[in-house]
Design an enzyme around this catalytic site. Structure first.
Site, PDB file in Angstrom:
ATOM      1  N   CYS A  79       0.916  -1.404  -0.090  1.00  0.00           N
ATOM      2  CA  CYS A  79       0.015  -0.051   0.061  1.00  0.00           C
ATOM      3  C   CYS A  79       0.945   1.309  -0.011  1.00  0.00           C
ATOM      4  CB  CYS A  79      -0.975  -0.010   1.249  1.00  0.00           C
ATOM      5  SG  CYS A  79      -2.135   1.183   0.901  1.00  0.00           S
ATOM      6  N   HIS A 167      -3.999  -4.841   0.296  1.00  0.00           N
ATOM      7  CA  HIS A 167      -3.116  -5.479   1.489  1.00  0.00           C
ATOM      8  C   HIS A 167      -3.365  -7.023   1.535  1.00  0.00           C
ATOM      9  CE1 HIS A 167      -3.032  -1.567   3.912  1.00  0.00           C
ATOM     10  NE2 HIS A 167      -4.021  -1.063   2.726  1.00  0.00           N
ATOM     11  N   GLU A 169      -2.363  -8.730   3.880  1.00  0.00           N
ATOM     12  CA  GLU A 169      -2.462  -9.289   5.420  1.00  0.00           C
ATOM     13  C   GLU A 169      -3.944  -9.411   5.861  1.00  0.00           C
ATOM     14  OE1 GLU A 169      -1.519  -6.289   4.227  1.00  0.00           O
ATOM     15  OE2 GLU A 169      -1.949  -4.719   5.588  1.00  0.00           O
ATOM     16  N   SER A 221      -2.393 -14.569  37.800  1.00  0.00           N
ATOM     17  CA  SER A 221      -3.766 -14.104  37.849  1.00  0.00           C
ATOM     18  C   SER A 221      -4.964 -15.182  37.537  1.00  0.00           C
ATOM     19  CB  SER A 221      -3.856 -12.827  36.831  1.00  0.00           C
ATOM     20  OG  SER A 221      -3.684 -13.364  35.356  1.00  0.00           O
ATOM     21  N   ASP A 225      -1.843 -15.298  29.839  1.00  0.00           N
ATOM     22  CA  ASP A 225      -0.333 -14.774  29.884  1.00  0.00           C
ATOM     23  C   ASP A 225       0.431 -15.059  30.990  1.00  0.00           C
ATOM     24  OD1 ASP A 225      -1.369 -13.841  27.616  1.00  0.00           O
ATOM     25  OD2 ASP A 225      -1.846 -11.704  28.206  1.00  0.00           O
ATOM     26  N   THR A 227       0.092 -17.355  33.364  1.00  0.00           N
ATOM     27  CA  THR A 227       0.426 -18.507  33.584  1.00  0.00           C
ATOM     28  C   THR A 227       1.462 -19.405  32.367  1.00  0.00           C
ATOM     29  OG1 THR A 227      -2.188 -19.069  33.987  1.00  0.00           O
ATOM     30  CG2 THR A 227      -0.860 -21.124  33.395  1.00  0.00           C
TER      31      THR A 227
END
Ligand code: XMP
Length: 510
Positions: A79, A167, A169, A221, A225, A227
């Site tokens: 782009c 694009h 992606e 928590s 994440d 963990t």
């Protein structure tokens, strides 16, 4: 050495998506602002230039010197990247007759170009631009067009330089991943060696090297994440990792006990700290949402600080920070801006924040965290859990918080979440929970009027929480859930379902 790809960011909203698609190809990549000095092009096997909200003709447009890259490294412009690569070397970019946004189809494809290997005329692509490349510089060859865009893709003769106006992606570009693969694997010869297993191996080795025989403290928590970060560190340093799991009294029903059991079952060196009363005491009488958040944050830090003082010789604080939290983004005025979240820096730092910080997940995306977790054998149920806010029920009980209100909401939430699981709906929903409203609703019991609580159920679809749609749950499910709540949870006589999307309605009600 790990082969890696550089994505030079010009500020496009899709830049992170390029990185995620590259990672899907099992290729490691990094995003850097085009004007950052923190990277060296020589260390990368290939370079991708991102899109941008700017026009190459604008005064504040990103204008880096591409002579250092073009012809020296395999290069793909996307782009704005495609327009700039033409503009910088003498091509002409001008305003499109119409702003091109949305789906288009390739009307011409040069099948001799390696970039379009396996991609046919007719393939759908996603356009989002208001400028267009009117004339290509010398030695640039057009390799694809659409009905409205003559130079939809080009390559430079004798170089591994390619560019596409659309694009690749974005998922609406149906052959986007093929194009990225053609460029990275076939043209640039980048090895597809970035897998969850290889990440675990290199990260564990790097953690061993970095932390050595030091002690590390980490706050668990119950979320994905923290963990996964804990399990990686556990593999690297075992008992020298000290995990602390704080019960703020605002978790889901029985969550503290069951998750703690799970952590222990995984062999983590974890200490559960039940500080429910301390949080409740600090929150007493407070009904302002932001003040409640601040109180919960402050008490968490106090509890964590007290606990880390009980450990001796801790040198590191581990955090479950992930890549989207640390990517530097290009700001509207063209300069790089740090998006790194600031920590509490008022009134002196608690002792544990003076520790050195180790963040095993700082270079990976959320979906990769889950894949890494899976490859290490973490229970899929734990990895598939809905996001849950740090302040927990504290921001789902509207108004002030009491032990009785927490009890009511935990019971309601448990009926809702267990119901979603029983009906096979849990994994179809991105996040779900219940809100306790600060109003009393009239009910009739025999001849008497009663006043009891109203709860709202919320279930949303989302990818990152930034936008969200309410989920069209089956009426039968809602009916069953409402009956169960009203019949079983003392103190509630009315259930409503939230049918608002974000924006403007945030996922949490406070
Ligand atoms: P909103 O309510 O802003 O939520 O649409 C978006 C996502 O963020 C979570 N959320 C929080 N998470 N502390 C957190 O750790 C908070 O104060 C907080 N507020 C909202 C919310 O659950 C959703 O996933």
């Amino acid at each position: 050495m790990q082969q890696k790809v550089l994505i030079l960011d010009f500020g496009s909203q899709f830049t992170q998506l390029i990185a995620r698609r590259v990672r899907e190809l099992n290729i490691y990549c990094e995003i850097h602002p085009y004007n950052s000095t923190k990277f060296d092009v020589d260390n990368y096997k290939a370079v991708i230039l991102s899109g941008s909200p700017h026009s190459v003709r604008g005064e504040s447009a990103p204008q880096p010197d591409l002579k250092k890259i073009k012809g020296k490294k395999p290069l793909l412009g996307v782009c704005y990247g495609a327009q700039y690569l033409a503009h910088f070397f003498g091509g002409e970019v001008g305003a499109s007759k119409t702003r091109e946004y949305g789906r288009a189809n390739l009307s011409f494809v040069d099948h001799t170009s390696e970039l379009f290997d396996g991609v046919d005329t007719g393939s759908q692509v996603w356009m989002s631009h208001s400028d267009t490349i009117l004339h290509l510089p010398e030695h640039y060859t057009k390799i694809a067009s659409t009905h409205d865009v003559e130079n939809a893709a080009y390559q430079i003769e004798g170089e591994e330089t390619y560019a596409i106006q659309f694009h690749p992606e974005v998922y609406h570009s149906t052959d986007g991943l093929t194009l990225l693969k053609n460029f990275l694997v076939n043209i640039a010869d980048v090895a597809q060696e970035w897998t969850p297993d290889s990440f675990v191996d290199t990260t564990v080795a790097a953690l061993k090297e970095k932390v050595g025989s030091d002690k590390v403290v980490l706050g668990l928590s119950g979320g994905v994440d923290s963990t996964v970060a804990a399990v990686l560190l556990d593999k690297a340093i075992g008992e020298n990792l000290h995990c602390i799991f704080v019960n703020n009294g605002l978790l889901r029903k029985n969550e503290f006990e069951s998750v703690l059991d799970q952590y222990e079952g995984m062999g983590l060196n974890v200490k559960g700290v039940d500080a429910s009363q301390r949080f409740l005491d600090a929150l007493k009488g407070e009904s302002d949402p932001e003040k409640k958040r601040k109180i919960i944050g402050r008490v968490f830090i106090e509890v964590f600080d007290d606990e880390s003082h009980l450990l001796t010789d801790v040198k590191w604080l581990a955090q479950g920070t992930i890549y989207p939290d640390v990517i530097e983004s290009v700001s509207a005025n063209g300069g790089p801006s740090a998006t790194i979240k600031s920590h509490h820096n008022v009134g002196g730092l608690p002792d544990f924040m003076k520790l050195k910080v180790v963040e095993p997940l700082r270079m990976i995306f959320k979906d990769e965290v889950r894949r890494v977790g899976k490859s290490m054998g973490i229970d899929p149920e734990l990895l598939g859990r809905h996001p849950f806010p740090g302040p927990g029920m504290g921001i789902r009980i509207l108004g002030d918080i009491t032990a009785e209100k927490v009890r009511i909401l935990q019971d309601v939430d448990a009926v809702f979440i267990n119901g979603l699981k029983a009906w096979g709906l849990y994994d179809k929903v991105w996040q779900a929970g219940a809100m306790l409203l600060p109003v009393d609703s009239v009910g009739v019991m025999g001849d008497e009027r009663t006043y009891e609580k109203v709860v709202a159920l919320r279930a949303v679809e989302s990818t990152d929480g930034m936008t969200a749609d309410w989920v069209d749950l089956p009426y039968k499910f809602l009916q069953e859930t409402s009956n169960k709540i009203i019949n079983n949870v003392k103190g509630v006589n009315r259930v409503v379902y939230d049918i608002s999307s974000k924006p403007p309605a945030t996922i949490e009600w406070e």
